[in-house]
Write an enzyme that holds these catalytic residues in place. Structure first.
Site, PDB file in Angstrom:
ATOM      1  N   SER A   8       0.827  -1.202   0.000  1.00  0.00           N
ATOM      2  CA  SER A   8       0.000   0.000   0.000  1.00  0.00           C
ATOM      3  C   SER A   8       0.862   1.254   0.000  1.00  0.00           C
ATOM      4  CB  SER A   8      -0.916   0.001   1.226  1.00  0.00           C
ATOM      5  OG  SER A   8      -1.612   1.229   1.275  1.00  0.00           O
ATOM      6  N   ASP A  35      -4.610   4.142  -1.963  1.00  0.00           N
ATOM      7  CA  ASP A  35      -5.707   4.607  -1.111  1.00  0.00           C
ATOM      8  C   ASP A  35      -6.047   6.064  -1.384  1.00  0.00           C
ATOM      9  OD1 ASP A  35      -6.197   2.300   0.683  1.00  0.00           O
ATOM     10  OD2 ASP A  35      -4.110   2.622   1.234  1.00  0.00           O
ATOM     11  N   MET A  37      -8.439   9.140  -0.240  1.00  0.00           N
ATOM     12  CA  MET A  37      -9.287   9.565   0.895  1.00  0.00           C
ATOM     13  C   MET A  37      -9.728  11.010   0.712  1.00  0.00           C
ATOM     14  SD  MET A  37      -6.954   8.093   3.962  1.00  0.00           S
ATOM     15  CE  MET A  37      -6.322   6.417   3.944  1.00  0.00           C
ATOM     16  N   MET A 137     -12.153  -4.528   5.419  1.00  0.00           N
ATOM     17  CA  MET A 137     -11.306  -3.643   6.222  1.00  0.00           C
ATOM     18  C   MET A 137     -11.037  -4.314   7.567  1.00  0.00           C
ATOM     19  SD  MET A 137     -10.548  -1.166   4.310  1.00  0.00           S
ATOM     20  CE  MET A 137      -9.484  -0.492   5.594  1.00  0.00           C
ATOM     21  N   ASP A 175      -7.424  -5.682   4.263  1.00  0.00           N
ATOM     22  CA  ASP A 175      -6.772  -4.372   4.251  1.00  0.00           C
ATOM     23  C   ASP A 175      -6.695  -3.784   5.656  1.00  0.00           C
ATOM     24  OD1 ASP A 175      -5.681  -1.980   3.539  1.00  0.00           O
ATOM     25  OD2 ASP A 175      -7.426  -1.239   2.429  1.00  0.00           O
TER      26      ASP A 175
HETATM   27  C1  DX5 Z   1      -6.348   2.257   5.514  1.00  0.00           C
HETATM   28  C2  DX5 Z   1      -5.988   1.890   4.101  1.00  0.00           C
HETATM   29  C3  DX5 Z   1      -4.976   0.816   4.007  1.00  0.00           C
HETATM   30  C4  DX5 Z   1      -3.649   1.137   4.631  1.00  0.00           C
HETATM   31  C5  DX5 Z   1      -3.176  -0.123   5.265  1.00  0.00           C
HETATM   32  O1  DX5 Z   1      -7.448   3.064   5.514  1.00  0.00           O
HETATM   33  O2  DX5 Z   1      -7.133   1.440   3.399  1.00  0.00           O
HETATM   34  O3  DX5 Z   1      -4.795   0.371   2.667  1.00  0.00           O
HETATM   35  O4  DX5 Z   1      -2.672   1.598   3.727  1.00  0.00           O
HETATM   36  O5  DX5 Z   1      -2.049   0.165   5.978  1.00  0.00           O
HETATM   37  P1  DX5 Z   1      -1.411  -0.857   7.019  1.00  0.00           P
HETATM   38  O6  DX5 Z   1      -1.020  -2.089   6.230  1.00  0.00           O
HETATM   39  O7  DX5 Z   1      -0.236  -0.101   7.548  1.00  0.00           O
HETATM   40  O8  DX5 Z   1      -2.450  -1.157   8.055  1.00  0.00           O
HETATM   41 ZN    ZN Z   2      -6.784   0.470   1.414  1.00  0.00          ZN
END
Ligand code: DX5
Ligand code: ZN
Length: 218
Positions: A8, A35, A37, A137, A175
């Site tokens: 990611s 990602d 946001m 998630m 994720d």
């Molecule tokens: C969080 C994102 C993830 C994030 C995961 O909202 O959707 O993709 O990058 O990061 P780690 O692997 O550090 O939890």
């Molecule tokens: Zn993500």
């Protein structure tokens, strides 16, 4: 099918995305998780079209774009245009989820649906056969480096069963908080795709971290 590792980008050094993408390009990881946001659906803002467009020429790896935004519909074609291969929207952000999935397919991308930790996997039942990917998630979305929510194992088991009864072939992506400590069990329970931010880009040697998640050696 061997599992897919999707580093990611959120945990990469944003001052040197070139090196981060090239590192993934030279690694065995087939996907790059991206990602997006909006500061509304989640309490954080990451990056958008110009960044994805800028890194697209650096690799042919699958761009697995995870939208943590409200009202994703107007942005489906623009994400295709900057190079998204998979486009994942949140169930919680879509009033007409089936229509959104159709629009993603019409745009020529694979369609994913993400659900927050509190959302029941059974809420996906009537759309599961129509989608290519479910993103479970395993942290509350918005930030990298959070602690993995153990209840996710239960959700994977229920989703595997639901996938069978609905005749779906959607990949199950996990994720949040994925690391060597849980990767092997996640795949054993039914995960097809492991997203890894902090455990890759926060590692002393990200190449070794990707290799380890790829072979489940940890
Ligand atoms: C969080 C994102 C993830 C994030 C995961 O909202 O959707 O993709 O990058 O990061 P780690 O692997 O550090 O939890
Ligand atoms: Zn993500």
């Amino acid at each position: 099918m061997p599992h897919i590792v999707a580093p990611s980008l959120l945990s990469a050094d944003f001052a040197d995305l070139n090196s981060a993408v090239r590192l993934v390009d030279e690694s065995p990881a087939p996907w790059l998780h991206i990602d997006v946001m909006d500061g509304v659906f989640v309490p954080n803002i990451s990056f958008g079209f110009p960044v994805i467009k800028a890194i697209r020429p650096l690799t042919k790896k699958v761009f697995d774009v995870h939208l943590m935004i409200v009202r994703p519909d107007p942005y489906i074609n623009p994400f295709r245009d900057v190079g998204a291969d998979n486009l994942t929207v949140h169930l919680e952000a879509c009033t007409h989820l089936h229509r959104t999935v159709q629009a993603i397919h019409s745009a020529g991308m694979k369609a994913g649906v993400a659900i927050n930790p509190h959302t029941r996997v059974e809420a996906l039942e009537d759309v599961l056969a129509d989608i290519d990917l479910v993103c479970l998630m395993s942290v509350n979305p918005g930030f990298g480096g959070q602690r993995f929510i153990e209840h996710t194992f239960n959700k994977i088991e229920r989703l595997v069963a639901l996938r069978k009864t609905t005749g779906s072939s959607a990949l199950i992506e996990i994720d949040g908080g994925v690391s060597d400590a849980n990767a092997k069990t996640l795949v054993a329970v039914g995960a097809d795709v492991l997203v890894a931010g902090n455990s890759v880009f926060g590692a002393k040697d990200p190449k070794v971290a990707i290799a380890s998640l790829s072979t489940l050696a940890g």
